[in-house]
Structures are given as structure tokens and as C-alpha cells.
Enzyme design. Structure first.
Site, PDB file in Angstrom:
ATOM      1  N   VAL A  63       0.929  -0.743  -0.229  1.00  0.00           N
ATOM      2  CA  VAL A  63      -0.489   0.087  -0.148  1.00  0.00           C
ATOM      3  C   VAL A  63       1.186   1.065   0.266  1.00  0.00           C
ATOM      4  O   VAL A  63       2.179   0.850  -0.011  1.00  0.00           O
ATOM      5  CB  VAL A  63      -0.945   0.035   1.046  1.00  0.00           C
ATOM      6  CG1 VAL A  63      -2.221  -0.960   0.475  1.00  0.00           C
ATOM      7  CG2 VAL A  63      -0.079   0.341   2.508  1.00  0.00           C
ATOM      8  N   VAL A  64       0.106   2.554   0.147  1.00  0.00           N
ATOM      9  CA  VAL A  64       1.075   3.842  -0.189  1.00  0.00           C
ATOM     10  C   VAL A  64       2.082   3.732   0.962  1.00  0.00           C
ATOM     11  O   VAL A  64       1.895   3.094   1.926  1.00  0.00           O
ATOM     12  CB  VAL A  64      -0.169   5.000  -0.014  1.00  0.00           C
ATOM     13  CG1 VAL A  64      -0.377   4.866   1.495  1.00  0.00           C
ATOM     14  CG2 VAL A  64       0.694   6.115  -0.310  1.00  0.00           C
ATOM     15  N   HIS A 116      11.286  -4.939  -0.704  1.00  0.00           N
ATOM     16  CA  HIS A 116      11.430  -4.459  -1.149  1.00  0.00           C
ATOM     17  C   HIS A 116      12.017  -4.401  -2.824  1.00  0.00           C
ATOM     18  O   HIS A 116      13.063  -4.759  -3.457  1.00  0.00           O
ATOM     19  CB  HIS A 116      12.640  -3.239  -0.056  1.00  0.00           C
ATOM     20  CG  HIS A 116      12.720  -2.359  -1.130  1.00  0.00           C
ATOM     21  ND1 HIS A 116      14.145  -1.786  -1.514  1.00  0.00           N
ATOM     22  CD2 HIS A 116      11.475  -1.295  -1.932  1.00  0.00           C
ATOM     23  CE1 HIS A 116      14.047  -0.668  -2.231  1.00  0.00           C
ATOM     24  NE2 HIS A 116      12.706  -0.464  -2.441  1.00  0.00           N
ATOM     25  N   LYS A 176       0.201   1.896   6.672  1.00  0.00           N
ATOM     26  CA  LYS A 176       1.356   0.694   6.529  1.00  0.00           C
ATOM     27  C   LYS A 176       0.868  -0.058   7.615  1.00  0.00           C
ATOM     28  O   LYS A 176       0.318  -2.148   7.766  1.00  0.00           O
ATOM     29  CB  LYS A 176       2.573   0.365   5.870  1.00  0.00           C
ATOM     30  CG  LYS A 176       2.531   0.552   4.550  1.00  0.00           C
ATOM     31  CD  LYS A 176       4.052   1.394   3.836  1.00  0.00           C
ATOM     32  CE  LYS A 176       4.351   1.074   2.715  1.00  0.00           C
ATOM     33  NZ  LYS A 176       4.321  -0.429   1.976  1.00  0.00           N
ATOM     34  N   ASN A 181      10.956  -0.701  -9.042  1.00  0.00           N
ATOM     35  CA  ASN A 181      10.105  -0.201 -10.357  1.00  0.00           C
ATOM     36  C   ASN A 181      10.636  -0.284 -11.606  1.00  0.00           C
ATOM     37  O   ASN A 181      11.839   0.535 -11.259  1.00  0.00           O
ATOM     38  CB  ASN A 181       9.385   0.769  -9.922  1.00  0.00           C
ATOM     39  CG  ASN A 181       8.030   0.864 -10.496  1.00  0.00           C
ATOM     40  OD1 ASN A 181       7.771  -0.196 -11.271  1.00  0.00           O
ATOM     41  ND2 ASN A 181       7.450   1.857 -10.158  1.00  0.00           N
ATOM     42  N   TYR A 209      21.981  -5.091  -9.859  1.00  0.00           N
ATOM     43  CA  TYR A 209      20.942  -4.717  -9.994  1.00  0.00           C
ATOM     44  C   TYR A 209      19.172  -4.379  -9.242  1.00  0.00           C
ATOM     45  O   TYR A 209      18.797  -3.958 -10.548  1.00  0.00           O
ATOM     46  CB  TYR A 209      20.191  -6.404  -9.547  1.00  0.00           C
ATOM     47  CG  TYR A 209      20.741  -8.049  -9.970  1.00  0.00           C
ATOM     48  CD1 TYR A 209      21.618  -7.658 -11.237  1.00  0.00           C
ATOM     49  CD2 TYR A 209      20.663  -8.972  -9.133  1.00  0.00           C
ATOM     50  CE1 TYR A 209      22.126  -8.664 -11.822  1.00  0.00           C
ATOM     51  CE2 TYR A 209      21.593  -9.978 -10.553  1.00  0.00           C
ATOM     52  CZ  TYR A 209      22.302 -10.392 -11.018  1.00  0.00           C
ATOM     53  OH  TYR A 209      23.128 -11.085 -12.105  1.00  0.00           O
TER      54      TYR A 209
END
Length: 715
Positions: A401-402, A451, A408, A454, A661
């Protein structure tokens, strides 16, 4: 039995036809030193066989030969040049001996025949593959080029143009694609491979197939006119220069090698190839790229160990929070065979998440990587829902979520009361400390950070964050789940920014300081991209990430590490944030953005940025490239070293993989620790000391200074 070794055997099948079968202990066949020695002995034994009429090379594994043993490379590369040349000569004598046997030879290929495996099959007269076969020469991806005759034989088998494409890109090719260009002679079903191979070699023995003509062509100069050669090699060199660039010399060296050896016979050409191989093997780039491969293998081994130690595997997962990120995570899980529930409180967000998964699958479909059936299976494995009902029985919940600690914490507390007591909770947070989020949980031992970066489907790294109370079982299960999703999990200990963001923001602080001292941000971007090798310079990266996101994360880092990362007045990032120039997301940041022909954002210079920055910057000053690189990289390098010293990250290998990476650290430099070893710790410390007056981020740790004085390295 003609020959029996630990990794291969030779025996007669029938009527003078022998089978040389690669079957090493373990899961795959590799051309390591031991196997090459056995192969040499086996061929010597075959040369004495008077009854021999034909030879078939086969594999007892699912793959033919996956290549050379890369774990031996760095030791080999460190050999004196004469010794390395001697090793290559011995290896090539073996493949030439296969090619010179007085009988027809054939490779029966299943699974991967890559690198040295591909060069092995090129030494035989015929190549028969089953439908599972994939062949290729990936050496340029490791900063080297083929050294067992690949640059000599492949152009003579499939033509110079095709061979140069294969060698310079390092791609592997499916059996049907290899058949089209003549790299293999026929493709059969897996259960027909052995019988078809025997029949083909019998036909060659009977003279129905011209094995001697084929062999002669492979050992002769390339059949190219001067004009054809000029066009072929000039075109290849131009394409390689555009794609590989100056930091990756292997593809261009391969082109020059094939060109130089085009008019030569086999043995002369092999000598030219050996010189090209040695030249590349001695480069820092080869050591860095081989180092990345070995570090990647280390990460995979840790993930396998975690999966074995985990009491339970993940068979069902849930993602809380849909949208682009949630949809990407759900897609990644489902596409790797782990069904995912995607839960949100908003119907539009669920539609967006499913839309993201559908878009990614359509892309796979268009490229021919999946069919419609597979697409349907993956989509049906994602369950979008507004209710927690489908979440109750999952093994792992990923909260996405945000990025707000209160939101959270509320969502995590809510779902914890619904899932099973042995289910694992993971938060996809980029900056919020895991131990803080764990405070309100009843089972903090079952909670960790996960984590993702993106875009999820493209970025290989997942940071697994261990909180103060996180159990080993939780870490093992989440590491195993991330690996099952096709990701590279790196376990880090909890701290503000974890590892990747913690080391990224000192780099941005270096950027802020440079701009404040009068540097042109576009010039800084150019140096960091073209000279150091980052995919994006700092200003462009901030625009892509989102300046609002960067501003918020920068504040978090300043609070977490006030002694090193607190701001000195308004920064370049502050200036852009204050006037809502958030980057690509709203069309203006350090750069302005227009749409290109494909509808993607394209950056253009914007004079307004310079006007906005003028009040916080000294008069314009030109910095040379070395000064820009030093001022940008020293803060990041020092923070990476501190993370290792503090135990945030366990090993140099894991840190370097996370940087390559997760951040796009230039692969040809291998990561921060490989880079430090390459330039030398003493040289680095001396360079950093020149900039120590710029602030605490530029001051090296006492431990690093001690290592430098003792001549130590990280690897």
C-alpha cells in the site's frame, strides 16, 4: 568400454559406431579442466580404435554442456600470458583432434549447448538436436569471447553475418532458429534423438552424407569476396559500436578477430582467436563481468539453502494494494506458478492492477514467449478482490500500500488478525524501518521487509529486510519465495533506507553539492552516463523516480543519519520540489518531457530549470570529468563500505549484486567492492582525502584506511 573417466565415457553402440557420453557428477556437464583432460584422453583412445566407423557425442544430463566452468575463470585470467596461451592451445588441440578423426562425427544435442558446449558441437561434422535444445556463444556477456574455436568454426558453418550476430550479442537460440541458419542439421522429438543420431551417422558412414566435404569447408578460409568481407565486417563493427559502446570491448574484439582470420585456414585462425581471447581475459571488464556471474551464483546458492531450511514453501500468496506495483508483484508471482490474491479497497485500483498484469502478458504473447493458453493460466492465477476472505489461507502476504507508516501499520495489523499463525507478512517499503512497522504486530517474528524495485517484472533485485525480531524461518521463506518468483533476493539488516536507498542518497547529496558549487546538472548527467557508465545520470534519474519521491526519501535519510546526511540549506532537489516539478510524472523536472513517436516520455533541455536553480548555486563552473565522478561516487562508495562494516549487508558479493541489479551500477565495473579492488584501496583513499573538506560523506572509514595501508582487497 573404450574409455571411462569421471565426467565422460566412450563405448561402442553398434557396428563400429561409438558414443562419447558426457555425464559428470552433479546436475550439469561443464568443460572444466578435469573434463577437458578426460576428453583429451578419450579422443586419444579413439584414435587407436581400428574398428571405429563413426562417433556420436551425447549427454547423460538434461543439458548437453552448459559451457566452461566459470568458477575457474578468474584464476585462469590471472595466469601469465604464456601459461594462458598454453592452456588455450591444449584445449583447442582436443577439439581439432575431434574434427580430424578419420571417421564421421555427430553431436546429439538436448537442452543447452552454450559457450564451450556450443564450440564442442561445432567440432563435429553434423549436429542433430531435439526440440529442447538451445545453443549459443554467451562469452561476450562475460567480457571475453569464444576461445575454443567458436570464432573460427561458426562463421564457416552459418556464414559471417549470422555468426557475428550470434557472437556479439551472446544470445542463445532455440533449435528451430538454429536450424534456419544451418547451425544444426535437423530437429527431432526428444524420444527420437538417439535413434535419429545413429541413423544419421550410419548414412554418413555409407557415403550418403558428405562429411568430408563439410569438414574441409570448416577447416578452410571463409568463402567471402573482398567486397562481401568489407560489407559484412564494416556493418558488424558499426552495429557493435552503437550497441556495446566503449566500455565493453569484447564484441568489437570478436568482430576484428573473425575479420583478421577470415582468409586463414583453421590452425592459423585458432591462433588469432587465442590472442583475442587473452587480450580480453586480461581486462578489468572481464574480471568485473565474471565477478557478477559468480556473485549471482552465490546469491542463488544462498536462496537454495534458504528454501531447504524453510519449514514450509509458499504455494499461495497475497498482495495488499493493487495498482501498478501490486499488479506487477501479483503478475510476477502468478507467472512463476504461485497463485496470488490481489486485495484492495478500491475497484479502480484492482482494475489497474489486472490491467498491468494483462499488459505484461500481452507483451510476452506478442514476442512469442508464451501462448494464449499460458496467458489465460497466469491471469486466472491472479484473484482480484475487495474482501479479505481469499487472503485467510495464504502462506505469504506482501503489503504494497501507499508509503505511509500509519497506513501501512494499520493494514498490517488488520491482515495479521485474519491470516494463519504461521503465515508470513512482508512489507514492500522503500524507506520505512521494518522494526518500526513491527511494533504494533502480535507476531513480529513473522514479519520482514520485501522491497521490490520498479518496474517489478524487469528489475531482478528484491531486498529482504530483517527486522529486530524477524525469525530465521521468516527470512528463509521470503527469500525462497522471491527466488521462486525469478528474483535475486539479498538479505539486509534494518536501517533507514535499508541498503540500496541508503547508499543511493549520498550520491544524490553529492549531486546537490555539485550543483550548488556551480556545476551544470546536464553536464553532470553526461559524465556519469557516458564516462562512468550509469544508465541515467542523477538529474535524469531523479526525474524518472519522481522528485517528490526523492525529496521525501531524502528527508527520511537526513533524519536517520543526521551527522552525515542532513541538508545544508536549500538543495537542487528542494527547488524542483517546491515548484511542483516532479519529473516525468508531470512533464517537468530538471528536464522538460515530450512524447516521442511511441508515446514514451523524451527529455529535452528546459531553460526554466537553470533560472530556478540560480539563487542556490554559485556562478557557473566547469568541472572536469574526474572531479565530477569523484564528487558523485565517493559519498556512495563510503556509505556502501559503512554498510558492510555495520553488517547491514553480509558480504561484498551481496552488496555488489544489489548495486548492479537494483541501481543499475555499471556492470563493467562489477559493483563498488569490485571497483575498489580494481582501482586499489590506497589510490581510492588518496582520492577521497582530496575531497574530505566537502563534508562527512567524503571521509573514508578508519577500517577502510587500515585495509588500504595493509594492501588488502575485498575479494
Amino acid at each position: 568400454m573404450i574409455y571411462q573417466g569421471e565426467t565422460l565415457t566412450v563405448s561402442y553402440l553398434e557396428d563400429g559406431i561409438a558414443e562419447l557420453r558426457f555425464d559428470a557428477p552433479g546436475s550439469v556437464n561443464k568443460l572444466d579442466r578435469a573434463t577437458l583432460l578426460s576428453l583429451s584422453e578419450a579422443i586419444a583412445a579413439l584414435q587407436q580404435e581400428r574398428e571405429l566407423k563413426g562417433l556420436i557425442l551425447t549427454s547423460g544430463k538434461d543439458a548437453f554442456i552448459v559451457g566452461a566452468d566459470i568458477t575457474e575463470f578468474l584464476e585462469l585470467f590471472d595466469l601469465p600470458q604464456a601459461d594462458l596461451l598454453g592452456w588455450l592451445k591444449k584445449a583447442n588441440d582436443i577439439f581439432s583432434a575431434i574434427e580430424d578423426l578419420p571417421v564421421p562425427t555427430l553431436s546429439a544435442i538436448k537442452g543447452h549447448a552454450l559457450g564451450g558446449g556450443c564450440e564442442t558441437i561445432l567440432s563435429t561434422d553434423f549436429r542433430l538436436a531435439d526440440t529442447s535444445a538451445k545453443i549459443g556463444l554467451p562469452e561476450t556477456k562475460l567480457g571475453i569471447m569464444p576461445g575454443f574455436g567458436g570464432t573460427v568454426r561458426l562463421p564457416r558453418v552459418i556464414g559471417a553475418d549470422n555468426a557475428l550476430e550470434w557472437i556479439t550479442t551472446g544470445k542463445d537460440y532455440r533449435a528451430d532458429d538454429a536450424l534456419k541458419v544451418g547451425a544444426i542439421d535437423a530437429v527431432v522429438a526428444p524420444d527420437a534423438l538417439q535413434s535419429a543420431a545413429v541413423q544419421m551417422i550410419k548414412d554418413a558412414v555409407k557415403g550418403k552424407l558428405d562429411w568430408q566435404g563439410r569438414r574441409a569447408a570448416k577447416k578452410a578460409p571463409l568463402r567471402l569476396s573482398k567486397l562481401e568481407a568489407m560489407m559484412s565486417f564494416t556493418t558488424a563493427a558499426g552495429m557493435v559500436a552503437a550497441v556495446a559502446g566503449k566500455h565493453y570491448p569484447a564484441p568489437m574484439t570478436a568482430v576484428k578477430t573473425v575479420e583478421a582470420a577470415a582468409g586463414m585456414s583453421r590452425d592459423e585462425a585458432l591462433a588469432v582467436e587465442a590472442q583475442g581471447f587473452i587480450k580480453l581475459a586480461k581486462t578489468d571488464v572481464a574480471k568485473a563481468l565474471v565477478g557478477i556471474f559468480l556473485n549471482d551464483q552465490h546469491i542463488k546458492a544462498l536462496a537454495k539453502k534458504a528454501a531447504k531450511q524453510a519449514a514450509k514453501a509458499t504455494s499461495h500468496a497475497a498482495v495488499l494494494g493493487a495498482g501498478i506495483m501490486g499488479g506487477g508483484i501479483a503478475y510476477q508471482s502468478a507467472s512463476k506458478g504461485i497463485p496470488a490474491v490481489m486485495k484492495d479497497i478500491n475497484e479502480k485500483a484492482l482494475a489497474l492492477g489486472m490491467g498491468e498484469a494483462t499488459k505484461l502478458l500481452n507483451g510476452q504473447l506478442e514476442k512469442g514467449r508464451i501462448d494464449g493458453i499460458k496467458m489465460g493460466q497466469v491471469l486466472s492465477a491472479i484473484t482480484p478482490t475487495l474482501s479479505y476472505d481469499n487472503v485467510k489461507h495464504v502462506d505469504v502476504v506482501v503489503e504494497a500500500v501507499v508509503e505511509n507508516p500509519k497506513v501501512k501499520a494499520a493494514v498490517l495489523g488488520e491482515v495479521e488478525g485474519i491470516i494463519g499463525e504461521d503465515a508470513v507478512l512482508a512489507s514492500n517499503t522503500s524507506t520505512i524501518p521494518i522494526s518500526l512497522l513491527a511494533k504494533e504486530l502480535k507476531r513480529p517474528q513473522n514479519f520482514c521487509g520485501m522491497h521490490f524495485f520498479n518496474p517489478v517484472h524487469r528489475m531482478p533485485l528484491v531486498e529482504i529486510i530483517r527486522g529486530e525480531q524477524t525469525s530465521d524461518e521468516t527470512i528463509n521463506r521470503v527469500v525462497a519465495y522471491a527466488a521462486a518468483m525469478g528474483k535475486s533476493p539479498v538479505v539486509v539488516n534494518d536501517c533507514p533506507g535499508f541498503f540500496v536507498n541508503r547508499v543511493l542518497f549520498p550520491y544524490f547529496f553529492g549531486f546537490n553539492k555539485l550543483v550548488a558549487d556551480g556545476a551544470d546538472f546536464a553536464a553532470v548527467d553526461k559524465v556519469m552516463e557516458k564516462e562512468f557508465g550509469w544508465p541515467m545520470g542523477p538529474a535524469y534519474l531523479l526525474d524518472v523516480v519522481g522528485i517528490d519521491t526523492g525529496h521525501h526519501a531524502g528527508d527520511v535519510m537526513a533524519q536517520g543519519f543526521p551527522a552525515r546526511m542532513s541538508k545544508e540549506g536549500r538543495t537542487a532537489i528542494d527547488v524542483m520540489y517546491e515548484v511542483n516539478r516532479f519529473g516525468q510524472k508531470n512533464g517537468k523536472g530538471f528536464y522538460a518531457y515530450e512524447q516521442d513517436k511511441k508515446g514514451k516520455p523524451k527529455k529535452v533541455a528546459d531553460a526554466a530549470s537553470y533560472e530556478l536553480l540560480a539563487p542556490i548555486a554559485k556562478p557557473k563552473q566547469d568541472f572536469d570529468k574526474d572531479a565530477i565522478i569523484a564528487r558523485m561516487m565517493i559519498p556512495m562508495i563510503n556509505e556502501v563500505v559503512l554498510c558492510l562494516e555495520e553488517g547491514i549487508v553480509a558480504t561484498p558479493a551481496e552488496a555488489d549484486i544489489a548495486l548492479v541489479y537494483g541501481l543499475g551500477f555499471p556492470p563493467f565495473r562489477g559493483g563498488v567492492f569490485r571497483y575498489l579492488d580494481t582501482i586499489g584501496l590506497d589510490r581510492y583513499v588518496a582520492m577521497a582525502d582530496q575531497y574530505a573538506d566537502l563534508g562527512p560523506l567524503y571521509r573514508v572509514s578508519d577500517k577502510l584506511r587500515e585495509m588500504a595501508a595493509q594492501g588488502k582487497t575485498f575479494y
